[in-house]
Design an enzyme around this catalytic site. Structure first.
Site, short mmCIF file in Angstrom:
data_model
loop_
_atom_site.label_atom_id
_atom_site.label_comp_id
_atom_site.label_asym_id
_atom_site.label_seq_id
_atom_site.Cartn_x
_atom_site.Cartn_y
_atom_site.Cartn_z
NE ARG A 228 59.01 21.09 -33.15
CZ ARG A 228 59.31 21.60 -34.33
NH1 ARG A 228 58.73 21.11 -35.42
NH2 ARG A 228 60.15 22.59 -34.46
CE1 TYR B 163 66.28 19.86 -35.96
CE2 TYR B 163 65.69 18.28 -37.66
CZ TYR B 163 66.27 18.57 -36.45
OH TYR B 163 66.87 17.57 -35.72
CE1 TYR C 170 55.82 23.42 -33.10
CE2 TYR C 170 57.72 24.86 -33.40
CZ TYR C 170 56.82 24.21 -32.57
OH TYR C 170 56.92 24.37 -31.21
#
Length: 1086
Positions: free
Chosen positions: A968, A1049, A933
């Protein structure tokens, strides 16, 4: 009193008081008080750091004077690293010539060139060989060292007591590179392993040079050539390097070691592990094998005697620390080998493993070539010097991590495998005092460490516990439940129309299931976009409920008009965005396209229907069937790049046909038709404008926003239908079914609407992407769900309109709040699953409209979209090894997480600069880029695409490896790379490319973390245990481009950052990619 005060103040660490001892008593008090009140900040001053500033220290690199020694202690790159750290560096003139490093190279790196005496007088001297008498100067190098200086070199203190005595007289601090403990944390500075690696490789090269045949087997016109057979004894660093080199050259390789772990490593390299019948563990301390029993040695000798008659080349590496090398092959064994065979003795310096070895010599004994060189690393001087330099620079950085001062603390009390262990083991002399050998560390693992089972092994054990009976029973129970449910629907069906609609729904769901599974992952983004457009068929429901003249005349008609308007935004915007994405996948070499010809079937379908309608035929159900089949074809068309544009065209035809058929059924008057046309035209114009202006990097938030429109349209349609149908409930046998479907559709639409808006806010940056974990959120969600379900009771029991509309309004509000609380608790990195789930919700909302309006087209299309979103959600969850409930409820951890203490990561990372990265790229022939990402966020796809183009033109094999959840939304990275002009045929999915990493020279990891985290496979207690990841660490070299060493994350440390084949290129992804592109272009143009 004055003397006492003097003692106190001079012993104080505060510089303020250090000069007060000579003052008179009264003056002391006066100055003391004045200073205290005017300079109070000095009392809070931080303590002075220990050590000496780097800028005050000089590192000396003398020329090696040992006979035939070609290595140098520091390469120019190593000098550059030390200068960057703050050291001053001086290099003896000609020190690097034998290693192909000129004095100019060192000057460019920041070093000064001086004579031997000046260099040896430096504060810190780094050498390869231990100090010895310099014949040119006529003095021992130890006598030229600076008093109280520091020396880093190979020392072998047990064999050189006289040298230690000389160094002691100079009060030298000595770090012996040969004494670096062989523990995990010290792998980066284990010089013995670095040199052994080179020796193992060089041994195979020398053997090949003196062997009279090919290593690899060949079949030629002149005859068949058998492959060479090689036996390697010793599975340490050198032995494994030999095995890897020999196997890559095509030989049949056999490996022997007394340690089970070493045999496993031989096997992993493709070599055949050899074992004796007698079971005895050879695990020893310090990375070496222990001495074996007499019985084992006899069995070993028998095996070796047999192998000597079969193999062509023998390479032996067996050493016992501090002792003479064991003789493993006697004269009789060697003479039994075939003439022309070659033996290489890597233990020659310690006496040799072959009875016939002559250390330092190459000779032939009865037709058998013996290679007994003791300087193999020096025969690859450039590579050996580079690795040794890396070992030294990493060691200096590790033992003295302070950014300003050089300082390390030597302690006799330390734990095994820690930095204290490394320092104490390496330092053999401190300020002239011999402190070798190091004391025994605490917490030494007893015996061979128990190998922790991998996640795959634990999963296999778990699967083995499920008996065939239990497995079959589980399957049978699932089918029993499904068939029972179907029977229940049949019994509860109020009329034949409902049963027919359920049949349509079931068949459409099955078709959608099999169709969506055929879509290639690279086209998942266009798939979601086209399903978004098709879900705009909620406009059918709005059109069916619209009324009035030029304007709606009732509340229900107004809600219906709004639903049609909103749905039109989806239709026009969705199809245009899909077309834009598909156009990006075009390659310059693709044949021309004539997509405008698809107007022919579209015109035939819609025009033919209008003609039939004008002629009095009622074929609306056939039109719905044709439209539904076109929508199926739209999804099926996206299975390949070659049919993707056809799929988008079929989707447009299907939606156009469905809308035309709906208008044909309604037969609106001119004024109402104008109202319908105006609402849809306005919505379509807005959708086209948005789709035309949106950047592809913003596609996820656009999809989320469009999902919210579908949800809102479903809510409006359901409420409008209830208002319109309410007067007929008393006489309608299917009234209860209509009410249930209206209630269910309102609930699903409300969750979809608000959840999509929250997802949009997070993706657009309007809301924080971090999960919002409200206290008691699970109880809150459970309460909202219970209230929503409970609301259907008064809705169904009380026939009054007020109660009904109040219940629908309440469930709309409750579901909207639930959509917010659910989606807010999900972090930004889980958005791929959120978007696919919302996509599925929009399909089920469309199905609810189909049942509500008894419309086959809405039911078919809703089932397609619902199954599409469900399958994509399943794919995303499998890619993270997490359950859907875990993601939706804002949970952490995978289904394989054991729940114990996570594995501790030890070691140091290696940082490189742009020039180092360019060198690694230049030397690599096969490169895989694994973006994450971070690439999307930095919008770095354009410089990367240009970089790939230049590297491909240079003849390098460059490909991309994409993880399913890297982005995403599904397929986002594929679209971004296509936008930048990267050909889709070099962009591969994780399952397609994972098996290629071991044969890849270099992997560039750009902005990815969790998707390349080896803890998923190595640590059963990790919260990402079992998650499928890109196995980048299995490649030969890895460059990780990130802002920092921070976690991803999942908040899990990444072990690959500390692996020996990984280099960290830290910085902003966009700037780094731009710089790499510029550097490669500069190099390319030269």
């Amino acid at each position: 009193m004055a003397n006492l005060l003097k003692t106190v103040v001079t012993g104080c660490s505060c510089p303020l008081l250090s000069n007060l001892g000579s003052c008179k008593g009264l003056r002391v008090k006066k100055d003391f008080l004045r200073t205290f009140y005017t300079h109070q900040e000095l009392w809070c001053k931080a303590p002075v750091k220990p050590g000496i500033p780097y800028k005050q220290l000089t590192v000396g690199v003398p020329k090696e004077i040992f006979q035939n020694e070609k290595r140098v202690a520091l390469s120019p790159a190593g000098v550059q690293n030390l200068v960057k750290q703050g050291f001053n560096v001086v290099v003896e003139s000609g020190a690097g010539e034998a290693s192909k490093f000129s004095d100019d190279h060192y000057r460019v790196a920041g070093a000064q060139i001086q004579g031997a005496k000046e260099v040896l007088a430096s504060d810190l001297v780094v050498k390869v060989r231990a100090p010895m008498v310099n014949p040119t100067l006529g003095v021992h190098e130890a006598d030229l060292l600076k008093t109280s200086g520091t020396l880093i070199s190979f020392i072998y203190p047990a064999q050189n007591p006289e040298l230690l005595n000389k160094l002691s007289q100079r009060k030298t601090t000595v770090l012996a590179m040969d004494q670096v403990p062989r523990v995990t944390i010290a792998q980066g500075y284990d010089a013995l392993s670095s040199m052994a690696n080179i020796a193992g490789y060089k041994a195979v090269v020398l053997a090949a040079n003196h062997f009279g045949r090919f290593f690899t087997g060949q079949i030629t016109a002149a005859g068949k050539v058998p492959p060479a057979k090689i036996l390697i004894v010793g599975g340490g660093v050198a032995g494994l390097a030999s095995a890897g080199a020999a196997k890559s050259m095509g030989a049949i390789v056999r490996g022997f070691d007394t340690r089970a772990a070493a045999l496993e490593q031989f096997k992993s390299l493709g070599a055949e592990p050899l074992e004796v019948d007698l079971k005895e563990s050879g695990e020893g301390q310090g990375g070496y094998a222990k001495e074996m029993s007499k019985e084992f040695i006899e069995a070993e000798m028998k095996l070796f005697a047999q192998q000597c008659k079969e193999v062509d080349i023998l390479i032996s590496t067996a050493l016992i620390p501090g002792k003479k090398a064991p003789v493993l092959f006697n004269k009789e064994m060697i003479e039994s080998m075939k003439e022309g065979s070659v033996v290489v003795d890597l233990a020659a310096e310690a006496g040799g493993n072959f009875e016939t070895t002559k250390p330092g010599e190459l000779y032939i004994h009865k037709g058998i070539t013996h290679i007994g060189y003791t300087d193999l690393p020096s025969r690859m001087a450039t590579q050996a010097s580079t690795l040794y330099s890396n070992n030294i620079t990493k060691l200096l950085k590790a033992i003295s991590p302070d950014k300003d001062n050089f300082y390390f603390d030597v302690k006799d009390d330390f734990d095994f495998g820690t930095m204290g262990h490394v320092i104490r083991g390496t330092v053999v002399m401190k300020d002239g005092k011999v402190i070798f050998p190091a004391p025994t560390p605490k917490n030494i693992p007893q015996g061979a460490p128990v190998k922790q089972k991998t996640v795959a092994e634990l999963e296999a054990e778990k699967a083995a516990t499920i008996t065939p009976f239990r497995k079959t029973m589980s399957t049978a129970s699932a089918y029993t439940a499904g068939l029972t449910g179907i029977l229940g629907l049949g019994i509860a069906a109020p009329n034949l129309a409902f049963s027919q609609m359920v049949t349509t729904f079931g068949l459409a769901g099955i078709v959608g299931y099999h169709t969506v599974w055929g879509v290639t992952p690279a086209l998942h983004s266009p798939l979601m976009s086209v399903t978004n457009a098709i879900s705009g068929l909620t406009a059918v429901g709005g059109l069916a409920l619209m009324g009035g003249h030029l304007y709606p005349s009732t509340t229900s008609q107004g809600l219906a008009a709004l639903a049609a308007f909103i749905s039109s935004v989806n239709i026009a915007g969705g199809f245009l965005v899909t077309q834009r994405m598909l156009d990006m996948f075009k390659r310059p070499t693709d044949p021309p396209e004539y997509n405008y010809l698809y107007l022919l079937p579209a015109g035939t379908f819609v025009g033919g229907y209008l003609a039939a309608l004008y002629s009095g035929y009622n074929i609306e159900q056939i039109m719905y069937l044709g439209s539904g089949l076109c929508c199926v074809g739209a999804l099926a068309g996206l299975s390949t790049q070659g049919t993707a544009r056809l799929g988008n065209a079929l989707g447009m035809i299907g939606v156009a046909g469905g809308l035309a058929a709906t208008l044909g059924v309604l037969k609106p008057g001119p004024e109402l038709l104008a109202q319908m046309s105006g609402a849809m035209a306005l919505g379509g114009t807005i959708g086209l404008t948005i789709a035309k202006r949106i950047q592809i990097s913003d596609l996820p938030q656009l999809v989320a926003a469009f999902h919210s429109l579908v949800g809102l349209a479903a809510v409006l349609t359901c409420i409008a239908e209830y208002i319109i149908e309410y007067p007929h409930f008393a006489t309608d046998a299917a009234a209860n079914l209509t009410k249930i479907v209206a209630y269910l559709g309102t609930y699903i639409g409300g969750v979809t609407f608000s959840g999509s808006l929250i997802a949009y806010g997070k993706l657009q940056g309007l809301l924080k992407s971090a999960p919002l974990l409200l206290p008691g959120r699970h109880l809150l969600n459970a309460g909202l769900l219970a209230a929503s379900v409970g609301g259907i009771i008064p809705f169904m029991v009380d026939p009054s309109f007020t109660t009904g509309i109040t219940c629908l309004g309440s469930v709309s509000a409750l579901s909207a709040v639930m959509g917010v609380t659910l989606t807010a608790a999900i972090g930004g990195a889980d958005m791929p699953v959120v978007i696919t789930v919302l996509n599925s919700y929009s399909g089920w909302a469309l199905c609810a409209e189909g049942f509500l309006l008894n419309n086959n087209l809405l039911t078919i299309v809703g089932a397609l979209i619902g199954s599409s979103g469900a399958i994509l959600s399943y794919i995303m969850c499998v890619a993270m090894n997490r359950s859907l409930a875990n993601v939706i409820l804002g949970g952490y951890g995978t289904t394989s997480t054991a729940g114990g203490k996570p594995m501790e990561i030890s070691g140091t990372h290696t940082e490189i600069n742009l020039d180092n990265a360019i060198d690694m790229i230049r030397e690599a022939n096969s490169i895989i880029i694994t973006p994450g990402y971070g690439l999307c966020a930095a919008k770095a796809q354009y410089p990367i695409a240009d970089l790939v183009k230049m590297l491909t033109e240079q003849g390098k094999k460059v490909r991309f490896g994409i993880h399913p959840v890297a982005g995403r939304m599904p397929g986002q990275l594929n679209v971004l790379l296509a936008e930048a002009g990267v050909p889709y045929d070099i962009v591969l999915e994780m399952d397609e490319i994972n098996h290629d990493f071991p044969d890849t020279d270099l992997v560039l990891v750009i902005g990815a973390n969790d998707t390349v985290n080896s803890a998923a496979q190595e640590d059963p207690n990790s919260i990402i245990a079992g998650m499928p990841v890109l196995e980048v660490w299995k490649s030969k070299q890895v460059i990780v481009m990130k802002r920092s060493l921070g976690v991803g994350y999942a908040a899990v440390d990444n072990p690959i950052f500390y692996k020996p084949n990984t280099a960290m290129l830290l910085g902003d992804a966009k700037k780094t990619c731009d710089a790499l592109q510029a550097k490669v272009r500069e190099s390319y143009q030269k």
